[in-house]
Design an enzyme around this catalytic site. Structure first.
Site, mmCIF file in Angstrom:
data_model
loop_
_atom_site.group_PDB
_atom_site.id
_atom_site.type_symbol
_atom_site.label_atom_id
_atom_site.label_comp_id
_atom_site.label_asym_id
_atom_site.label_seq_id
_atom_site.Cartn_x
_atom_site.Cartn_y
_atom_site.Cartn_z
ATOM 1 N NE ARG A 158 -7.267 -6.775 -10.204
ATOM 2 C CZ ARG A 158 -6.362 -6.480 -9.268
ATOM 3 N NH1 ARG A 158 -5.956 -7.394 -8.419
ATOM 4 N NH2 ARG A 158 -5.859 -5.260 -9.195
ATOM 5 C CG ASN A 179 -0.246 -5.773 -5.462
ATOM 6 O OD1 ASN A 179 -0.773 -6.107 -4.417
ATOM 7 N ND2 ASN A 179 -0.792 -4.882 -6.280
ATOM 8 C CE LYS A 222 -4.008 -2.242 0.664
ATOM 9 N NZ LYS A 222 -3.517 -3.628 0.703
ATOM 10 N NE ARG A 268 -1.971 -6.716 -9.608
ATOM 11 C CZ ARG A 268 -2.066 -7.591 -8.614
ATOM 12 N NH1 ARG A 268 -1.662 -8.835 -8.799
ATOM 13 N NH2 ARG A 268 -2.539 -7.205 -7.438
ATOM 14 N NE ARG A 280 -14.839 -5.950 -1.036
ATOM 15 C CZ ARG A 280 -14.942 -6.931 -0.147
ATOM 16 N NH1 ARG A 280 -13.966 -7.143 0.718
ATOM 17 N NH2 ARG A 280 -16.006 -7.717 -0.145
ATOM 18 C CG ASP A 327 -3.382 -3.596 -7.918
ATOM 19 O OD1 ASP A 327 -3.035 -4.379 -8.825
ATOM 20 O OD2 ASP A 327 -3.702 -3.975 -6.776
ATOM 21 C CD GLU A 384 -3.355 -2.339 -2.968
ATOM 22 O OE1 GLU A 384 -2.769 -3.446 -3.114
ATOM 23 O OE2 GLU A 384 -4.422 -2.221 -2.350
ATOM 24 C CE LYS A 425 -5.932 1.368 -0.557
ATOM 25 N NZ LYS A 425 -5.854 0.954 -1.976
#
Length: 318
Positions: A229, A287, A129, A214, A237, A277, A285, A164
């Site tokens: 997504r 990842n 994050k 992604r 979400r 993301d 984000e 979050k």
């Protein structure tokens, strides 16, 4: 090559979508030898090098009964990490204290000569994050705080926000608060544990209805397709774990700008595989622990992500 995968229990893999399985399958097809263990199987003792208790595995080609292991718990064999060609750290989040301790053991293995991907120091330095803070030119309005008054001020300015936790995964613990501010106080108390824990607040991005994209970056180079997504029903979400629908699509110009800007920087730090993301035009984000979506992109586009990843791994080891 001899490859050691540090991952969640193999028995829990959903092979029809698991990216670590896709890596293993491609590596096995090239004749590489596979070993596996969990982070709990890694140890160090004075006078010895970092060692893992591993299982040697072969793939069966069967979708369900997909592997054979030469060893079964508790009879795994000891393997010095510096004596394999590559260690692939593929343990899923959360990045909790045990994950943190595992990266330190892996850093010791690196000092002893092991090749670990992603680099364990880079894993520690890029919490998924918070890593976006380094690249403010690509992110939307964002606040990191443990102060409830800060959260209220951010909401007053932006009106529609997402809150979050910093250690969540798969969309866990994500809340949206609209202009009416309904439940803002109780949500903040839940996430910040009454001021004891830090949380992230971001302006709600309405482009989420078109998908939380992604973008995979391998060896500093973006895969030309991302997986959007898309939230389903009343869900905010898009995470696949939260029921989102994955739709592969070519990178937009903005996607490519973000990925080509960050890719070389992150690769130079030892991050062979990164999952960015992006919602709309904003990075949300970075990842690095165990980026996924290999199989969904490959199945929908024909672009073989696992092949590109093993190509990059082999090149990094030359």
């Amino acid at each position: 090559m001899r490859l050691l995968f540090i991952a969640d229990p193999l028995e829990t893999f959903k092979t029809h979508k698991d990216s670590t399985f896709a890596m293993m399958r491609e590596a096995a097809a090239r004749g590489h030898t596979l070993m596996c263990c969990g982070p709990q199987d890694v140890r160090w003792q004075r006078g010895e090098k970092v060692t893992a208790f591993v299982r040697d595995i072969t793939l069966t080609g069967d979708a369900d009964d997909w592997f054979r292991a030469a060893q079964q718990p508790p009879d795994e064999r000891p393997q010095v990490l510096a004596e394999v060609d590559a260690v692939l750290m593929r343990k899923d989040p959360p990045f909790d204290p045990e994950y943190f301790y595992a990266t330190h053991l892996l850093s010791q293995a690196v000092r002893e000569g092991a090749r670990v991907f992603n680099d364990p120091a880079a894993l520690r330095n890029h919490p998924e994050k918070l890593a976006i803070l380094e690249f403010p030119q690509f992110i939307g309005p964002t606040l990191v705080t443990r102060d409830a008054a800060d959260v209220r001020r951010f909401h007053a300015e932006h009106r529609d926000i997402i809150l979050k936790p910093l250690d969540g995964m798969g969309g866990m613990g994500i809340f949206r608060v609209g202009p009416d501010g309904l439940n803002l106080g109780s949500i903040t108390e839940t996430l910040n544990a009454d001021g004891a824990q830090t949380l992230m607040v971001q302006r709600y991005l309405p482009e989420i209805v078109q998908g939380d994209k992604r973008i995979l970056v391998i060896g500093g180079v973006p895969v030309p397709y991302c997986l959007a997504r898309i939230p389903q029903g009343s869900e905010i979400r898009g995470n696949l774990a939260a029921g989102g629908k994955g739709v592969a699509q070519p990178l937009s110009d903005r996607d490519r700008e973000i990925a080509t800007s960050l890719g070389p920087i992150l690769a130079a730090r030892g991050l062979l595989l990164v999952g960015l993301d992006v919602i709309g035009d904003s990075l949300t984000e970075i990842n690095v622990t165990s980026p996924t979506c290999f199989q969904e992109i490959t199945q929908q586009t024909g672009f073989d992500v696992a092949k590109v990843f093993i190509d990059a791994l082999e090149a990094a080891l030359r």
